[in-house]
Scaffold this motif. Structure first.
Motif, PDB file in Angstrom:
ATOM      1  N   ALA A 147       0.837  -1.207   0.000  1.00 28.73           N
ATOM      2  CA  ALA A 147       0.000   0.000   0.000  1.00 28.73           C
ATOM      3  C   ALA A 147       0.868   1.251   0.000  1.00 28.73           C
ATOM      4  O   ALA A 147       0.585   2.225  -0.707  1.00 28.73           O
ATOM      5  N   ASN A 148       1.949   1.209   0.748  1.00 28.35           N
ATOM      6  CA  ASN A 148       2.821   2.377   0.802  1.00 28.35           C
ATOM      7  C   ASN A 148       3.645   2.552  -0.460  1.00 28.35           C
ATOM      8  O   ASN A 148       3.910   3.674  -0.885  1.00 28.35           O
ATOM      9  N   LYS A 157       1.895   4.622  -2.540  1.00 27.41           N
ATOM     10  CA  LYS A 157       1.594   5.905  -1.907  1.00 27.41           C
ATOM     11  C   LYS A 157       0.193   5.954  -1.302  1.00 27.41           C
ATOM     12  O   LYS A 157      -0.475   6.988  -1.329  1.00 27.41           O
ATOM     13  N   ALA A 158      -0.250   4.816  -0.819  1.00 22.99           N
ATOM     14  CA  ALA A 158      -1.549   4.719  -0.141  1.00 22.99           C
ATOM     15  C   ALA A 158      -2.718   5.134  -1.025  1.00 22.99           C
ATOM     16  O   ALA A 158      -3.817   5.406  -0.537  1.00 22.99           O
ATOM     17  N   LEU A 179      -5.918   3.276  -0.406  1.00 21.04           N
ATOM     18  CA  LEU A 179      -6.666   3.649   0.793  1.00 21.04           C
ATOM     19  C   LEU A 179      -7.395   4.956   0.567  1.00 21.04           C
ATOM     20  O   LEU A 179      -8.538   5.138   0.990  1.00 21.04           O
ATOM     21  N   MET A 180      -6.726   5.864  -0.101  1.00 15.41           N
ATOM     22  CA  MET A 180      -7.335   7.171  -0.273  1.00 15.41           C
ATOM     23  C   MET A 180      -8.531   7.107  -1.211  1.00 15.41           C
ATOM     24  O   MET A 180      -9.443   7.912  -1.101  1.00 15.41           O
ATOM     25  N   LEU A 208     -10.216   3.036   8.678  1.00 20.37           N
ATOM     26  CA  LEU A 208      -8.779   3.232   8.812  1.00 20.37           C
ATOM     27  C   LEU A 208      -8.442   3.802  10.190  1.00 20.37           C
ATOM     28  O   LEU A 208      -7.411   3.504  10.772  1.00 20.37           O
ATOM     29  N   ASN A 209      -9.341   4.643  10.649  1.00 22.70           N
ATOM     30  CA  ASN A 209      -9.049   5.366  11.883  1.00 22.70           C
ATOM     31  C   ASN A 209      -8.904   4.423  13.063  1.00 22.70           C
ATOM     32  O   ASN A 209      -9.848   3.786  13.483  1.00 22.70           O
ATOM     33  N   SER A 211       8.849   4.815   5.883  1.00 16.51           N
ATOM     34  CA  SER A 211       8.417   3.858   4.874  1.00 16.51           C
ATOM     35  C   SER A 211       6.898   3.803   4.787  1.00 16.51           C
ATOM     36  O   SER A 211       6.328   3.650   3.712  1.00 16.51           O
ATOM     37  N   HIS A 215       2.861   7.123   3.982  1.00 16.42           N
ATOM     38  CA  HIS A 215       1.629   7.371   3.227  1.00 16.42           C
ATOM     39  C   HIS A 215       0.403   6.825   3.940  1.00 16.42           C
ATOM     40  O   HIS A 215      -0.613   7.511   4.064  1.00 16.42           O
ATOM     41  N   THR A 216       0.479   5.578   4.412  1.00 18.85           N
ATOM     42  CA  THR A 216      -0.696   5.046   5.115  1.00 18.85           C
ATOM     43  C   THR A 216      -0.877   5.748   6.455  1.00 18.85           C
ATOM     44  O   THR A 216      -2.005   6.057   6.847  1.00 18.85           O
ATOM     45  N   ILE A 262      -4.169   7.724   7.687  1.00 15.05           N
ATOM     46  CA  ILE A 262      -4.891   7.393   8.914  1.00 15.05           C
ATOM     47  C   ILE A 262      -4.987   8.594   9.847  1.00 15.05           C
ATOM     48  O   ILE A 262      -6.054   8.907  10.371  1.00 15.05           O
TER      49      ILE A 262
END
Lengths: 217, 217, 217, 217
Positions: free
Chosen positions: C119-120, C123-124, C127-128, C136-137, D179, D182-183, D187
């Motif tokens: 996911a990273n 660059k996420a 998720l976005m 996510l929170n 690393s 981004h996530t 969050i």
DNA sequence: TATGAATGAGAATTCATTCAT
DNA sequence: TATGAATGAATTCTCATTCAT
């Protein structure tokens, strides 16, 4: 300033000659192992230890290199045929000798068989483009014609035998056995190249050919 | 009203089968023309009109496709051999019929010859990896052994003939002539495939084989 | 005719649900093992035993499938966090419990680590794009803030600790050890996942975190 | 007049070296951005302006190229570590310096983090296949052990600290933050890379590590 | 809902050949 | 003569995705 260059080659010329021969030998093995399509110029270079560029320097391209290999192969077998001297033997002995020679030559030069296969896959284009075509002409056909004629006159071979047909039959019986030995071995599940098997094959071939050619008594 | 469904495959099945057959045929021709190394998967796809990807979908890779082509080729010739029914003929007639069959099959299936050449260039690896190996086993050898035995008993064939040797000789005489016809034609500078030449070759082969096998009277 | 469909799912709906879950699980494992770029839709289908087409039917495309997997992964860890009930413990015990939980969750869900890495790497973005963003929170941050505040009031934790920083440190010490265990193992030439090593790591982490957070007495 | 020839490599050598370095750099960025599975050899070639074939000429295949990139990355960080000279500082100062160095190196070499992630996704296979393995061994561990020992003797660091555990904790706290930024950013809905946030992170890390290691007074 | 067949765009890798010296 | 560096055009094979039913 003239001219001993032709008769006394200097070192550079000798190296050049040697390089070409090395390339030719390596290429022969590569083409024999992998066919024209499967052969790799890189591998040929590796086999020689020389630089790949040199192959192009001397032989222009892969097809011409294959052509040169074929020319050399024919040149070699013609030389061996010349050394046979069948004229000193009686016709039946000469015929038997010819069968033996054919068998042994194919046996000792397996690369010749696969090279010919490749040449034929390409419809002999490389041979037809060759201008050393004369070396293709086998003296064997004339020699065989002489033998057959001599045998007929001497009464120990039957008449009416076509030397070309006979030559192809002799070659075919040896060629097929050796060239296709892998598939035949797989089908018959037996080793066709054991000393015993090889001996048996030669006997069989000689029996057939001489059985066919000898005059009935 | 129900129930012919078993005998009539639905379209999907038929299409899959048809696609595979089309690929197999196109591949056979491509491999026969260019050898394994020279064959191009792209060209095979073009020949079928199907998508190249489908070739990999059904046959995984080029080598397995070649293997499938070989299996089919052997399967085909075995089917033809089965249809011969040599047991209804006298031994000499059966032998002559076998020579004719071999000659004609090779003549009518030139792709078979080059496929075998390629298989042998690769040391029959593709056949040995095949698990349809049983289809390699020629019934001809047993049939030929029967003929030879029958002829010996009937007194119209000589005894002591090895069927495997004889089979290879028959095949070899036909195979070499046809498979190497391009180089032979170049050497002898004559067309080996004219109707007359073909007829002459078959006669010669029959003469040699029968001359060898017939009992001396 | 009406309407129990919502509360009482019929078989088809249950199958559909089951298929989607199977795909999600298989995809999770595939993405975890190979990353997004290395994952193969074909392999995911194979893992489920379902048809590849179904994946597209339910999840549209590979990226959305990855997104769904990530959402599920976050949903799972949030559920585990919810079950912690740190509020029943003293602040130092709660902190220690949190370190343990983090360590054990990562240890028991190695796929979570590689999924987050993927996911990273992207660059996420996945998720976005998600509209289940609320999941996510992490409640942990609030819980941790509560603990820290409670501890400060009770006088058994020092004041002025940033819960986000502390959370990231706890997670990072566990994450790096486990996520990078292959390279670390290669560098240090030792097995970081032996029971003893795992125990030692947890002790060390607890020591550091509590050493930092405990009020000086 | 002769003879600087040894120290000045000729153009050919220089070009080869330069090409390899260019490929290595471009590959590093590509792998860092997209991971091993997502990296494209074509893009690497484009990044260098060199011919794609050259990549294979020098690095054989994508995996070996990735291996070379990893080796270079490790080689680079080891060089930076060697330049630290922590032995000139007091133990606590050396520790703080080490935390700073780690943080800054990761910050300035973000590609290093994703490369390591990829290496771990593939279970460090590429490192284990490397025969430049010695460059993996970090001198930092020995340096850190020395610092810890020195601090213990001088009475300004507590005893009994495992240098490997401490190293992994320092690295992990920096690594995870960067690393996974981004996530984490998604969050926590905040920018973790603002100058202020970066400063705060380094402070926090130093506090934790030194809080843990300093001798209680 | 479910599936086997089919595809276009790409992706890694290969290969004969040429460049520059 | 000899060579290491470089390249464009394939060539095999892959992959996400869609079709047709």
């Amino acid at each position: 300033m003239p001219s001993t260059t032709l008769s006394v080659p200097d070192d550079r010329q000798r190296d050049a000659e040697r390089s070409q021969q090395a390339i030719l030998l390596a290429a022969r093995d590569e083409f024999a192992e992998h066919g024209l399509g499967g052969a790799r110029v890189d591998r040929i270079a590796q086999r020689t230890g020389l630089n790949k560029r040199l192959i192009y320097y001397y032989f222009d391209n892969k097809d011409r290199l294959f052509q040169a290999v074929l020319e050399q192969a024919y040149s070699d077998i013609r030389a061996a045929e010349h050394a046979l001297h069948l004229e000193d033997l009686t016709a039946p002995e000469a015929l038997r000798r010819l069968v033996e020679f054919t068998w042994n030559y194919y046996l000792e030069h397996p690369e010749f068989l696969t090279l010919l296969n490749s040449a034929n896959l390409h419809k002999a284009r490389h041979l037809m483009d060759s201008n050393r075509a004369q070396q293709l002409n086998s003296p064997l056909i004339d020699m065989l014609a002489d033998i057959l004629e001599r045998g007929r006159k001497d009464g120990n071979l039957r008449g009416g035998i076509d030397p070309v047909q006979l030559y192809i039959s002799i070659a075919g019986m040896a060629y097929f056995y050796l060239s296709n030995n892998h598939t035949l071995g797989a089908i018959f599940n037996q080793n066709l190249l054991s000393p015993k098997a090889k001996q048996a094959r030669l006997s069989h071939m000689s029996d057939i050919i001489l059985g066919y050619a000898l005059a009935e008594s």
